[in-house]
Design a protein around this motif. Structure first.
Motif, PDB file in Angstrom:
ATOM      1  N   GLU A  69       0.822  -1.203   0.000  1.00 19.25           N
ATOM      2  CA  GLU A  69       0.000   0.000   0.000  1.00 19.25           C
ATOM      3  C   GLU A  69       0.862   1.260   0.000  1.00 19.25           C
ATOM      4  OE1 GLU A  69      -3.119  -0.300  -0.357  1.00 19.25           O
ATOM      5  OE2 GLU A  69      -3.944  -1.937   0.832  1.00 19.25           O
ATOM      6  N   THR A  70       0.353   2.291  -0.662  1.00 16.64           N
ATOM      7  CA  THR A  70       0.878   3.651  -0.520  1.00 16.64           C
ATOM      8  C   THR A  70      -0.284   4.539  -0.083  1.00 16.64           C
ATOM      9  OG1 THR A  70       0.626   3.891  -2.927  1.00 16.64           O
ATOM     10  CG2 THR A  70       2.836   3.486  -2.104  1.00 16.64           C
ATOM     11  N   LEU A  71      -0.719   4.332   1.139  1.00 16.08           N
ATOM     12  CA  LEU A  71      -1.887   5.036   1.659  1.00 16.08           C
ATOM     13  C   LEU A  71      -1.643   6.529   1.829  1.00 16.08           C
ATOM     14  CD1 LEU A  71      -3.032   2.397   4.286  1.00 16.08           C
ATOM     15  CD2 LEU A  71      -4.237   3.000   2.188  1.00 16.08           C
ATOM     16  N   SER A  72      -0.371   6.916   1.968  1.00 16.04           N
ATOM     17  CA  SER A  72      -0.083   8.346   2.119  1.00 16.04           C
ATOM     18  C   SER A  72      -0.556   9.140   0.908  1.00 16.04           C
ATOM     19  CB  SER A  72       1.418   8.563   2.329  1.00 16.04           C
ATOM     20  OG  SER A  72       2.160   8.205   1.164  1.00 16.04           O
ATOM     21  N   LYS A  73      -0.661   8.477  -0.237  1.00 18.67           N
ATOM     22  CA  LYS A  73      -1.072   9.173  -1.468  1.00 18.67           C
ATOM     23  C   LYS A  73      -2.581   9.399  -1.549  1.00 18.67           C
ATOM     24  CE  LYS A  73       2.955   7.391  -3.971  1.00 18.67           C
ATOM     25  NZ  LYS A  73       3.785   8.576  -3.660  1.00 18.67           N
ATOM     26  N   VAL A  74      -3.348   8.775  -0.633  1.00 22.97           N
ATOM     27  CA  VAL A  74      -4.800   8.974  -0.611  1.00 22.97           C
ATOM     28  C   VAL A  74      -5.257   9.429   0.776  1.00 22.97           C
ATOM     29  CG1 VAL A  74      -5.273   7.372  -2.497  1.00 22.97           C
ATOM     30  CG2 VAL A  74      -5.189   6.498  -0.157  1.00 22.97           C
ATOM     31  N   THR A  75      -4.350  10.051   1.510  1.00 21.68           N
ATOM     32  CA  THR A  75      -4.656  10.555   2.842  1.00 21.68           C
ATOM     33  C   THR A  75      -4.777  12.077   2.804  1.00 21.68           C
ATOM     34  OG1 THR A  75      -3.546   8.724   3.974  1.00 21.68           O
ATOM     35  CG2 THR A  75      -3.803  10.759   5.217  1.00 21.68           C
ATOM     36  N   ASP A  76      -5.808  12.582   3.447  1.00 17.17           N
ATOM     37  CA  ASP A  76      -6.035  14.027   3.541  1.00 17.17           C
ATOM     38  C   ASP A  76      -5.262  14.544   4.756  1.00 17.17           C
ATOM     39  OD1 ASP A  76      -6.913  16.609   3.815  1.00 17.17           O
ATOM     40  OD2 ASP A  76      -9.049  16.114   3.891  1.00 17.17           O
ATOM     41  N   TYR A  77      -4.164  15.242   4.515  1.00 15.01           N
ATOM     42  CA  TYR A  77      -3.314  15.703   5.618  1.00 15.01           C
ATOM     43  C   TYR A  77      -3.806  16.999   6.256  1.00 15.01           C
ATOM     44  CZ  TYR A  77      -0.133  11.886   4.880  1.00 15.01           C
ATOM     45  OH  TYR A  77       0.409  10.626   4.795  1.00 15.01           O
ATOM     46  N   THR A  78      -5.066  17.361   5.964  1.00 12.64           N
ATOM     47  CA  THR A  78      -5.722  18.422   6.728  1.00 12.64           C
ATOM     48  C   THR A  78      -6.768  17.844   7.679  1.00 12.64           C
ATOM     49  OG1 THR A  78      -7.504  18.809   5.114  1.00 12.64           O
ATOM     50  CG2 THR A  78      -5.414  19.989   4.776  1.00 12.64           C
ATOM     51  N   ASP A  79      -6.999  16.533   7.592  1.00 12.75           N
ATOM     52  CA  ASP A  79      -7.992  15.857   8.435  1.00 12.75           C
ATOM     53  C   ASP A  79      -7.274  15.204   9.608  1.00 12.75           C
ATOM     54  OD1 ASP A  79      -9.942  14.358   9.624  1.00 12.75           O
ATOM     55  OD2 ASP A  79     -10.392  13.120   7.865  1.00 12.75           O
ATOM     56  N   ARG A  80      -7.369  15.795  10.771  1.00  8.38           N
ATOM     57  CA  ARG A  80      -6.619  15.310  11.938  1.00  8.38           C
ATOM     58  C   ARG A  80      -7.057  13.930  12.406  1.00  8.38           C
ATOM     59  NH1 ARG A  80      -9.101  16.513  17.087  1.00  8.38           N
ATOM     60  NH2 ARG A  80      -7.046  16.795  18.024  1.00  8.38           N
ATOM     61  N   THR A  81      -8.270  13.506  12.035  1.00 11.82           N
ATOM     62  CA  THR A  81      -8.750  12.207  12.495  1.00 11.82           C
ATOM     63  C   THR A  81      -8.189  11.046  11.683  1.00 11.82           C
ATOM     64  OG1 THR A  81     -10.725  12.273  11.101  1.00 11.82           O
ATOM     65  CG2 THR A  81     -10.895  13.253  13.294  1.00 11.82           C
ATOM     66  N   THR A  82      -7.778  11.316  10.420  1.00 10.00           N
ATOM     67  CA  THR A  82      -7.261  10.224   9.585  1.00 10.00           C
ATOM     68  C   THR A  82      -5.779  10.353   9.264  1.00 10.00           C
ATOM     69  OG1 THR A  82      -7.932  11.366   7.554  1.00 10.00           O
ATOM     70  CG2 THR A  82      -9.505   9.816   8.512  1.00 10.00           C
ATOM     71  N   CYS A  83      -5.248  11.574   9.196  1.00  8.07           N
ATOM     72  CA  CYS A  83      -3.865  11.709   8.719  1.00  8.07           C
ATOM     73  C   CYS A  83      -2.842  11.149   9.686  1.00  8.07           C
ATOM     74  CB  CYS A  83      -3.550  13.166   8.379  1.00  8.07           C
ATOM     75  SG  CYS A  83      -3.343  14.249   9.806  1.00  8.07           S
ATOM     76  N   ILE A  84      -3.233  10.955  10.940  1.00  6.42           N
ATOM     77  CA  ILE A  84      -2.294  10.396  11.925  1.00  6.42           C
ATOM     78  C   ILE A  84      -2.145   8.885  11.778  1.00  6.42           C
ATOM     79  CG2 ILE A  84      -2.835  12.215  13.577  1.00  6.42           C
ATOM     80  CD1 ILE A  84      -4.502  10.085  15.119  1.00  6.42           C
ATOM     81  N   LEU A  85      -3.011   8.263  10.984  1.00 10.39           N
ATOM     82  CA  LEU A  85      -3.128   6.807  11.012  1.00 10.39           C
ATOM     83  C   LEU A  85      -2.265   6.057  10.004  1.00 10.39           C
ATOM     84  CD1 LEU A  85      -7.018   6.529  11.336  1.00 10.39           C
ATOM     85  CD2 LEU A  85      -5.314   6.392  13.175  1.00 10.39           C
ATOM     86  N   PHE A  86      -2.126   6.578   8.788  1.00 12.80           N
ATOM     87  CA  PHE A  86      -1.741   5.713   7.680  1.00 12.80           C
ATOM     88  C   PHE A  86      -0.273   5.831   7.273  1.00 12.80           C
ATOM     89  CE2 PHE A  86      -6.337   6.555   7.096  1.00 12.80           C
ATOM     90  CZ  PHE A  86      -6.772   5.265   7.342  1.00 12.80           C
ATOM     91  N   GLY A  87       0.282   4.683   6.870  1.00 15.35           N
ATOM     92  CA  GLY A  87       1.647   4.609   6.371  1.00 15.35           C
ATOM     93  C   GLY A  87       1.735   3.714   5.161  1.00 15.35           C
ATOM     94  N   ASP A  88       2.940   3.607   4.625  1.00 18.87           N
ATOM     95  CA  ASP A  88       3.185   2.859   3.393  1.00 18.87           C
ATOM     96  C   ASP A  88       4.134   1.692   3.653  1.00 18.87           C
ATOM     97  OD1 ASP A  88       1.710   4.915   2.245  1.00 18.87           O
ATOM     98  OD2 ASP A  88       3.487   6.003   1.565  1.00 18.87           O
TER      99      ASP A  88
END
Length: 334
Positions: free
Chosen positions: A145-164
């Protein structure tokens, strides 16, 4: 379905994560959050982030390279490639096809499988079934996975979660010492809108597009579903294997959130010190999280040949899959 009639075993593993680290301190500069808040709620401290021109196929290829190098294996005679991913380089060609081209595997089937965070467990289930049915002999199962490419880094509830990251295993025919003992799968499509990526049908349901395919989730609802569903699944899966918790050497759940894993362990009676996870320094890597956890177990010399493992993937769909397997990967003498 009770115990699996298996003629296959996992014989090698390789993993890869990008060099770039995204720490909690880095996230403090992007959104209103703190290291204490993130650790308290998720157990995460770092995630690995792919480079701008580094995609899922690149990570998967590096994971297969690691498998070849570490276990002295060759992949020229692989007769099927299964890649579990929700973030392929392209809608098509598949990541599996890109892997086939890179390694110049002359005669093989290849396809991507999307069961989100349960994808790697589903991939193993399919590989075992096809080998045990006599249709294939050597299957490469990859979760990347490259989840960082589909993560909204202005959304504090989701951007803390995902890695590649990515992990790959070989599943080979072995009638003498098969490794797949029991399995379980399940789906609750009614909960699908609690965790999704924007798609073409969103407008029909009045749902936001949420950027260029970014992840949207209702964390509270997903948390409740996962803890309830995985706990019940384990209670059903172990009797199928003719086993109890005491017979399991290592529990390897999807590394979604350390607090969720701790809750599942508490409810099932699985000791947390008998649990392998990759979430602390790699974040939630979806289909890659289970093989990354297995890879850490091998490197830390926890996971040994012949150990009995309980693998459990769960995520968007909502879907889940569990397997009891005997670890069959042996590194050659150094």
């Amino acid at each position: 379905m009770n115990s699996v009639s298996s003629k296959a075993a996992i014989t090698a593993i390789g993993t890869y994560v990008p060099d770039k680290r995204l720490t909690n301190a880095d996230l403090e500069k992007l959104v209103e959050t703190s290291d204490e808040w993130i650790v308290q709620r998720t157990g995460m401290r770092e995630r690995r982030i792919s480079a701008e021109q580094e995609f899922t196929s690149d990570l998967c290829i590096r994971a297969v390279d690691d498998l070849i190098r570490t276990y002295g294996k060759h992949v020229e005679d692989v007769d099927l490639i299964i890649v579990a991913t929700t973030t392929p380089d392209y809608p098509f060609p598949s990541v599996a096809c890109l892997i086939q081209e890179h390694f110049n595997i002359q005669s093989t089937g290849a396809f991507d499988l999307n069961a989100t965070c349960a994808g790697f467990a589903y991939g193993l289930h399919v590989a075992n079934g096809l080998i045990s049915a006599g249709l294939h002999r050597k299957v490469l199962v990859v979760g990347g996975e490259t989840l960082s490419k589909v993560t909204d880094y202005t959304d504090r509830t989701t951007c803390i979660l995902f890695g590649d990251g990515a992990g790959a295993v070989l599943v080979e025919a072995d009638e003498t010492n098969p490794g797949f003992i029991a399995s379980i799968q399940g789906t609750d499509g009614s909960g699908g809108m609690h965790l999704y990526r924007a798609g073409m049908a969103n407008a029909l349901h009045g749902l936001p597009l949420a950027g260029a395919g970014n992840i949207v989730q209702n964390g509270r609802e997903v948390y409740k579903w996962a803890v309830r569903t995985v706990t019940a699944g384990i209670e059903e899966l172990l009797p199928r294997a003719g086993m109890t918790i005491a017979d399991i050497d290592w529990f390897v759940p999807h590394s979604v959130n350390l607090r969720m894993i701790e809750s599942i362990c508490e409810k099932t009676g699985i000791p947390i010190d008998k649990t392998l996870y990759s979430v602390e320094y790699m974040g939630n890597t979806s289909a890659a999280s289970i093989p990354l956890s297995l890879g850490l177990g091998v490197r830390e010399e926890k996971l040994k040949y012949g150990d009995t493992l309980l693998l459990y993937g769960f995520g968007g769909g909502l879907t889940h899959a569990g397997l009891v397997v005997r670890w069959g990967a042996q590194r050659p003498p150094q």
